[in-house]
Design a protein around this motif. Sequence first.
Motif: not given
Length: 164
Positions: A12, A43, A46-52, A55, A86, A90
């Motif tokens: 990341y 991925y 990315g879901e956990k930190i909400q970085d679309v 993702q 997810t 998702s």
Amino acid sequence: MPDDDVDIFQVYAQWLYQAKILVQQHNEDPNCSRELNTLIKCYVFGEKIQDVVFQNATVDSIFAYIHKDEKARWYPTDADTVYDGTPEGSPLRMLIVDIFAYHGQEDWIQAQRNVDFLVDLGKKLLDVRERPSGSSPVSRNTSSVYHKPAQEAVAQEPKLETDD
């Protein structure tokens, strides 16, 4: 984020600085895809930190990996990782269901523990399958086709009780 995988966080951080997801892990087993598993974990991170954006970049990398190696093998643990990390609906869930439905092999599902994945996969398979030509075996057979074999049973017609 003390409970996060350091390797995933490094991917990341690298992506943040270079706008590239570079995951190359060499395995002893050529059938094992640690790269694919790492991308799936990216991925989920990315879901956990909400970085679309991350993702979506991860999905692009998964597609690049798939197209690079069309014989890539997916494992039951891949589906478990996706479904455990997810939410319902998702895009990654849709992707893994499509991959299993269109490219999957029987041994990909051995010891599958995630019921939600199996339900989604079953729905997809019923949706995409070709309907067999001719009538259904249920329509053209009698109920006895579905009876258990009995060694000494005497066949009897079912009796319907009616109120007269």
